[in-house]
Scaffold this active site. Structure first.
Site, short mmCIF file in Angstrom:
data_model
loop_
_atom_site.label_atom_id
_atom_site.label_comp_id
_atom_site.label_asym_id
_atom_site.label_seq_id
_atom_site.Cartn_x
_atom_site.Cartn_y
_atom_site.Cartn_z
N GLY A 246 13.72 1.06 27.03
CA GLY A 246 13.27 -0.19 26.43
C GLY A 246 14.39 -1.00 25.80
N ASP A 247 15.61 -0.47 25.75
CA ASP A 247 16.72 -1.22 25.12
C ASP A 247 17.24 -2.31 26.04
N ASN B 42 4.86 2.81 3.66
CA ASN B 42 6.24 3.08 4.08
C ASN B 42 7.23 2.73 2.98
N ASN C 52 0.83 -1.23 0.00
CA ASN C 52 0.00 0.00 0.00
C ASN C 52 0.86 1.27 0.00
N TYR D 285 4.53 -2.83 19.06
CA TYR D 285 5.10 -3.48 17.87
C TYR D 285 5.51 -4.91 18.20
N SER E 149 10.30 -11.42 14.47
CA SER E 149 11.44 -10.62 14.95
C SER E 149 11.98 -11.20 16.23
N LYS F 277 3.90 -8.71 16.95
CA LYS F 277 4.61 -9.86 16.35
C LYS F 277 4.35 -11.12 17.17
N ASN G 228 19.04 -8.34 13.43
CA ASN G 228 19.05 -6.92 12.99
C ASN G 228 19.50 -6.81 11.54
N THR H 239 12.47 -9.58 18.58
CA THR H 239 11.79 -8.83 19.63
C THR H 239 10.82 -9.73 20.41
N ARG I 267 18.69 4.26 25.83
CA ARG I 267 17.36 4.47 25.24
C ARG I 267 16.36 3.59 25.99
P1 NAD Z 1 9.34 -1.67 5.53
O1 NAD Z 1 8.49 -0.70 6.27
O2 NAD Z 1 10.48 -1.17 4.74
O3 NAD Z 1 8.44 -2.57 4.57
C1 NAD Z 1 7.11 -2.90 4.88
C2 NAD Z 1 6.29 -2.69 3.61
O4 NAD Z 1 4.93 -3.06 3.89
C3 NAD Z 1 6.27 -1.24 3.14
O5 NAD Z 1 6.53 -1.20 1.75
C4 NAD Z 1 4.85 -0.76 3.44
O6 NAD Z 1 4.40 0.20 2.52
C5 NAD Z 1 4.07 -2.06 3.36
N1 NAD Z 1 2.86 -2.10 4.19
C6 NAD Z 1 2.72 -1.74 5.48
N2 NAD Z 1 1.46 -1.94 5.90
C7 NAD Z 1 0.78 -2.45 4.84
C8 NAD Z 1 -0.55 -2.86 4.64
N3 NAD Z 1 -1.46 -2.78 5.62
N4 NAD Z 1 -0.91 -3.35 3.43
C9 NAD Z 1 0.01 -3.44 2.42
N5 NAD Z 1 1.28 -3.05 2.55
C10 NAD Z 1 1.66 -2.57 3.75
O7 NAD Z 1 9.85 -2.75 6.62
P2 NAD Z 1 10.95 -3.88 6.48
O8 NAD Z 1 12.13 -3.45 7.27
O9 NAD Z 1 11.10 -4.28 5.08
O10 NAD Z 1 10.26 -5.04 7.31
C11 NAD Z 1 9.47 -6.03 6.69
C12 NAD Z 1 8.87 -6.92 7.76
O11 NAD Z 1 9.91 -7.47 8.55
C13 NAD Z 1 7.95 -6.18 8.73
O12 NAD Z 1 6.86 -7.01 9.04
C14 NAD Z 1 8.83 -5.97 9.95
O13 NAD Z 1 8.07 -5.89 11.14
C15 NAD Z 1 9.67 -7.24 9.93
N6 NAD Z 1 10.95 -7.06 10.62
C16 NAD Z 1 11.79 -6.06 10.23
C17 NAD Z 1 12.99 -5.87 10.90
C18 NAD Z 1 13.92 -4.75 10.51
O14 NAD Z 1 14.82 -4.41 11.29
N7 NAD Z 1 13.79 -4.15 9.34
C19 NAD Z 1 13.33 -6.71 11.97
C20 NAD Z 1 12.46 -7.73 12.33
C21 NAD Z 1 11.27 -7.90 11.64
C1 UD1 Z 2 15.17 -2.17 17.40
C2 UD1 Z 2 13.79 -2.32 17.98
C3 UD1 Z 2 13.34 -3.77 17.88
C4 UD1 Z 2 13.46 -4.27 16.44
C5 UD1 Z 2 14.91 -4.06 15.97
C6 UD1 Z 2 15.12 -4.48 14.54
C7 UD1 Z 2 13.72 -0.57 19.72
C8 UD1 Z 2 13.65 -0.29 21.19
N1 UD1 Z 2 13.79 -1.87 19.37
O1 UD1 Z 2 15.99 -2.90 18.21
O2 UD1 Z 2 12.01 -3.92 18.32
O3 UD1 Z 2 13.11 -5.65 16.38
O4 UD1 Z 2 15.23 -2.67 16.09
O5 UD1 Z 2 14.42 -3.63 13.69
O6 UD1 Z 2 13.68 0.33 18.90
N2 UD1 Z 2 21.72 2.76 18.90
C9 UD1 Z 2 22.48 3.88 19.19
N3 UD1 Z 2 22.18 5.04 18.52
C10 UD1 Z 2 21.20 5.13 17.59
C11 UD1 Z 2 20.44 3.98 17.30
C12 UD1 Z 2 20.72 2.82 17.98
O7 UD1 Z 2 23.37 3.84 20.02
O8 UD1 Z 2 20.98 6.23 17.04
C13 UD1 Z 2 22.04 1.50 19.58
C14 UD1 Z 2 20.91 0.91 20.39
O9 UD1 Z 2 20.90 1.41 21.69
C15 UD1 Z 2 21.24 -0.59 20.30
C16 UD1 Z 2 21.90 -0.74 18.93
O10 UD1 Z 2 22.35 0.57 18.58
O11 UD1 Z 2 22.17 -0.93 21.29
C17 UD1 Z 2 20.94 -1.23 17.85
O12 UD1 Z 2 19.79 -0.40 17.83
P1 UD1 Z 2 18.64 -0.59 16.73
O13 UD1 Z 2 19.22 -0.58 15.39
O14 UD1 Z 2 17.57 0.39 17.04
O15 UD1 Z 2 18.11 -2.08 16.98
P2 UD1 Z 2 17.53 -2.79 18.32
O16 UD1 Z 2 17.80 -2.00 19.51
O17 UD1 Z 2 18.03 -4.18 18.30
#
Ligand code: NAD
Ligand code: UD1
Length: 338
Positions: free
Chosen positions: A294-295, A35, A32, A149, A124, A153, A179, A126, A292
């Site tokens: 929640g970290d 993002n 859609n 969030y 995730s 999940k 990550n 998470t 931060r």
């Molecule tokens: P992203 O936001 O780049 O991609 C998500 C895509 O889904 C976007 O293109 C957005 O437009 C689309 N979208 C959102 N809601 C929608 C809806 N209701 N209908 C249709 N399309 C929709 O995110 P990403 O980093 O590519 O992550 C993809 C998936 O992986 C997500 O479910 C996210 O929670 C999960 N995930 C991501 C990370 C990360 O660090 N990137 C880590 C763990 C899990």
């Molecule tokens: C974040 C999300 C988590 C998600 C994961 C992968 C939070 C609290 N958690 O976790 O739910 O599954 O991303 O998408 O947001 N850091 C800095 N400076 C910054 C940014 C991050 O020091 O500007 C540090 C953080 O404190 C952490 C590490 O870098 O120690 C990684 O951070 P981040 O990339 O946000 O990932 P997660 O904390 O693992």
């Protein structure tokens, strides 16, 4: 096989479209654009050398989903669509549960109606909350999530487990990402966060390109080797290869399958900054700040199960991940708007 890729225009989904094509499958995207930027479609087509079928639709729209399944002969679904910003989820819990939980249930109902019974879900690390021990294997306790969030999940995982239990001919795979960072080595697709990045790597590359002044390091008093937070960074190319492996190795095996997708290596914030400094040949401006909210201190995977059962293992080094993130940022200083 035709694979419906929900969220296929996003960061991970776009890389999955390329990996699927290269593995001989046909990605069909539903997104859609909440993002993502429509121009990603042309980039995927360029990398795949073939047109991409895209439906601009929402996973919460049952009629739109029914149309996709009626028009396309879909063999499996990779479900990436969802909202993912932790802070925003605290402010907008309803939107997060609606998109991530209701959206997934809606997708599942449409799949059942269309008799498509193979699903790979983007979960995730998470879901493990603050892990009691690291490395984390798939038997580690889940739940104890600290924001909507993460809870969304966890809730989807529980729904999918119950659904798999009641539908013994389905194959449902939960992939718990650690990550994801990095970008396609070409620099044509990558991560393009809107607004101020929440995650470490996009913040680092935006500082490196001059879009932000300095990196704030959130806490140097954690019980880790250098006091900064430790995570398991995985190259997005390895991550999406893990999806293809899951599809090919588990798609025909009924049941619920759960895998960690990580490297097994913990990397601290300072180690990441040093890796980027090495690639740049200069030092990034950084400042130490408070933790931060929640970290957690440390989070890294035991990825042995994926290696044993999927024959998949992360291949890229930390330097590769940093180089490819930087290459993407340099080639697209303002992301897809560049
Ligand atoms: P992203 O936001 O780049 O991609 C998500 C895509 O889904 C976007 O293109 C957005 O437009 C689309 N979208 C959102 N809601 C929608 C809806 N209701 N209908 C249709 N399309 C929709 O995110 P990403 O980093 O590519 O992550 C993809 C998936 O992986 C997500 O479910 C996210 O929670 C999960 N995930 C991501 C990370 C990360 O660090 N990137 C880590 C763990 C899990
Ligand atoms: C974040 C999300 C988590 C998600 C994961 C992968 C939070 C609290 N958690 O976790 O739910 O599954 O991303 O998408 O947001 N850091 C800095 N400076 C910054 C940014 C991050 O020091 O500007 C540090 C953080 O404190 C952490 C590490 O870098 O120690 C990684 O951070 P981040 O990339 O946000 O990932 P997660 O904390 O693992």
């Amino acid at each position: 096989m035709n694979v419906l890729v929900t969220g296929g225009c996003g960061y991970i989904g776009s890389h999955a479209c390329v990996a699927l094509h290269h593995a001989g499958h046909t990605p069909i995207v539903l997104d859609n654009y909440s993002n993502s930027h429509p121009s990603v479609v042309g980039r995927i087509e360029e990398l795949n050398g073939t047109p991409l079928t895209v439906y601009q639709s929402d996973i919460r729209d049952s009629k739109a989903l029914a149309r996709v399944f009626a028009e396309q002969d879909i063999g499996a679904v990779m479900h990436f669509a969802g909202l993912k910003a932790v802070g925003e989820s605290v402010a907008k819990p309803l939107e997060y549960y609606d998109n991530n939980v209701t959206g997934t249930l809606n997708l599942l109902a449409a799949m059942r109606e269309a008799q498509v019974s193979k699903l790979i879900f983007s979960s995730s690390a998470t879901v493990y909350g603050d892990p009691a021990v690291v490395p984390i294997d798939e038997h580690s306790q889940t739940g104890g999530t600290t924001n909507p969030y993460g809870t969304s999940k966890y809730m989807v995982e529980r729904c999918l487990a119950d659904f798999a239990n009641a539908n013994s001919d389905w194959s449902i795979t939960l992939l718990r990402y650690f990550n994801p960072i990095g970008a396609h080595p070409s620099g044509r697709i990558g991560e393009d966060p809107s607004g101020i990045p929440n995650n470490l790597m996009p913040f680092i590359t935006q500082v490196a390109i001059g879009r932000r002044e300095a990196l704030s390091i959130f806490g140097n008093d954690y019980p880790t080797e250098d006091g900064t937070g430790v995570r398991d960074y995985i190259h997005v190319e390895d991550l999406v290869d893990g999806h293809v492996a899951a599809l090919e190795k588990r798609g025909d095996v009924a049941g619920l399958h759960v895998y960690n997708l990580g490297t097994g290596n913990g990397v601290s914030v300072l180690q990441m900054v040093n890796a980027m400094n090495g690639v740049l040949g200069r030092d990034l401006p950084v400042r130490m700040e408070a933790r931060r909210a929640g970290d957690i201190a440390e989070c890294f995977a035991n990825p042995a199960k994926a290696e044993q059962e999927l024959g998949w293992k992360a291949k890229y080094s930390l330097t590769d991940m940093v180089e490819h993130s930087w290459n993407w940022q340099q080639s697209n200083p303002n992301g897809y708007q560049s």
